[in-house]
Design an enzyme around this catalytic site. Structure first.
Site, PDB file in Angstrom:
ATOM      1  N   HIS A  21       0.920  -1.275  -0.065  1.00  0.00           N
ATOM      2  CA  HIS A  21      -0.107   0.062  -0.070  1.00  0.00           C
ATOM      3  C   HIS A  21       0.831   1.163  -0.172  1.00  0.00           C
ATOM      4  CE1 HIS A  21      -2.179   3.273   2.234  1.00  0.00           C
ATOM      5  NE2 HIS A  21      -3.042   2.907   1.403  1.00  0.00           N
TER       6      HIS A  21
ATOM      7  N   ILE B 200       1.629   2.277  -3.671  1.00  0.00           N
ATOM      8  CA  ILE B 200       0.636   3.119  -4.567  1.00  0.00           C
ATOM      9  C   ILE B 200      -0.214   4.100  -3.974  1.00  0.00           C
ATOM     10  CG2 ILE B 200       0.970   0.878  -5.628  1.00  0.00           C
ATOM     11  CD1 ILE B 200      -1.712  -0.026  -4.405  1.00  0.00           C
ATOM     12  N   CYS B 201      -0.240   4.208  -2.675  1.00  0.00           N
ATOM     13  CA  CYS B 201      -1.157   5.328  -2.240  1.00  0.00           C
ATOM     14  C   CYS B 201      -0.512   5.871  -1.052  1.00  0.00           C
ATOM     15  CB  CYS B 201      -2.523   4.580  -1.613  1.00  0.00           C
ATOM     16  SG  CYS B 201      -3.653   5.521  -1.145  1.00  0.00           S
ATOM     17  N   ASN B 202      -1.092   6.988  -0.840  1.00  0.00           N
ATOM     18  CA  ASN B 202      -0.451   7.935   0.355  1.00  0.00           C
ATOM     19  C   ASN B 202      -1.496   8.413   1.463  1.00  0.00           C
ATOM     20  OD1 ASN B 202      -1.885   9.739  -1.055  1.00  0.00           O
ATOM     21  ND2 ASN B 202      -0.252  11.227  -1.309  1.00  0.00           N
TER      22      ASN B 202
END
Length: 216
Positions: A91, A94-96
């Site tokens: 995670h 790919i995501c913040n």
């Protein structure tokens, strides 16, 4: 239960306990018959509702999963912990949004793209670089240790060599008038003499008129 003299109880039939054994982990359950035959490989054979079954492929060593539930619980928790760790690492690439658990709910299941961030490459490569530096430190330590065919290798102090190289490469520029700092050091005399008031003040003596500092 048997009556007096070892005769069966009223009704002409033996009880369920005497026919099928004691209930519980050491005996058979309802409708099961345990054979007394034990295999050399420490597994048993059971007949359940007329079907012969064995625990040969379900036993985990001597204590099976049925007899030792703690073994199963420990492996289950370990597998869950490893999976959660992999979810967190994947995670982060790919995501913040901060927490990967938010994507488990429908109201906040959207992903925030990190491809527009300048630190994307650094965030992905940093764990690899840190692990590489840590491994290099370990290898350097083992390399410096003595062996039967080699003496101990000591660290080389490089900053002294770099400082000497900088001084050797230094050339005075035209803005400095073609002079170096050593030219000014020769014309200054920092000796303030023993009769200076500064020395008396530092030593706690009565203050006298300080003598001027001579600059030749």
């Amino acid at each position: 239960m048997h009556g007096n003299g070892g005769q069966p109880a009223a009704g002409g039939s033996e009880s369920a306990l005497s026919r099928e054994g004691q209930p519980g982990p050491s005996g058979a359950a309802q409708g099961q018959v345990i054979s007394n035959e034990r295999s050399p490989r420490r597994y048993s054979t059971r007949t359940i509702n007329g079907v012969q079954a064995t625990n040969k492929f379900t036993a985990v060593g001597n204590p099976s999963l049925q007899r030792d539930p703690d073994w199963y619980r420990w492996n289950y928790n370990h597998s869950i912990a490893v999976w959660l760790r992999e979810c967190s690492r994947s995670h982060a690439k790919i995501c913040n949004c901060g927490q990967f658990r938010k994507h488990w709910f429908q109201e906040c299941a959207g992903l925030e793209d990190r491809s527009t961030q300048a630190s994307l490459e650094e965030a992905i490569l940093r764990p690899l670089r840190v692990q590489g530096k840590r491994a290099k430190r370990k290898l350097d330590y083992h390399y410096s240790q003595p062996t039967p065919n080699r003496k101990k290798v000591y660290k080389t102090v490089r900053w002294q060599d770099e400082l000497a190289d900088r001084e050797a490469d230094f050339t005075p520029s035209e803005e400095d008038g073609g002079t170096t700092s050593s030219d000014f050091d020769e014309d200054i005399n920092f000796d303030i003499g023993g009769d200076s008031g500064i020395v008396d003040e530092l030593l706690g003596r009565p203050f006298t008129t300080p003598a001027p500092v001579r600059i030749v």
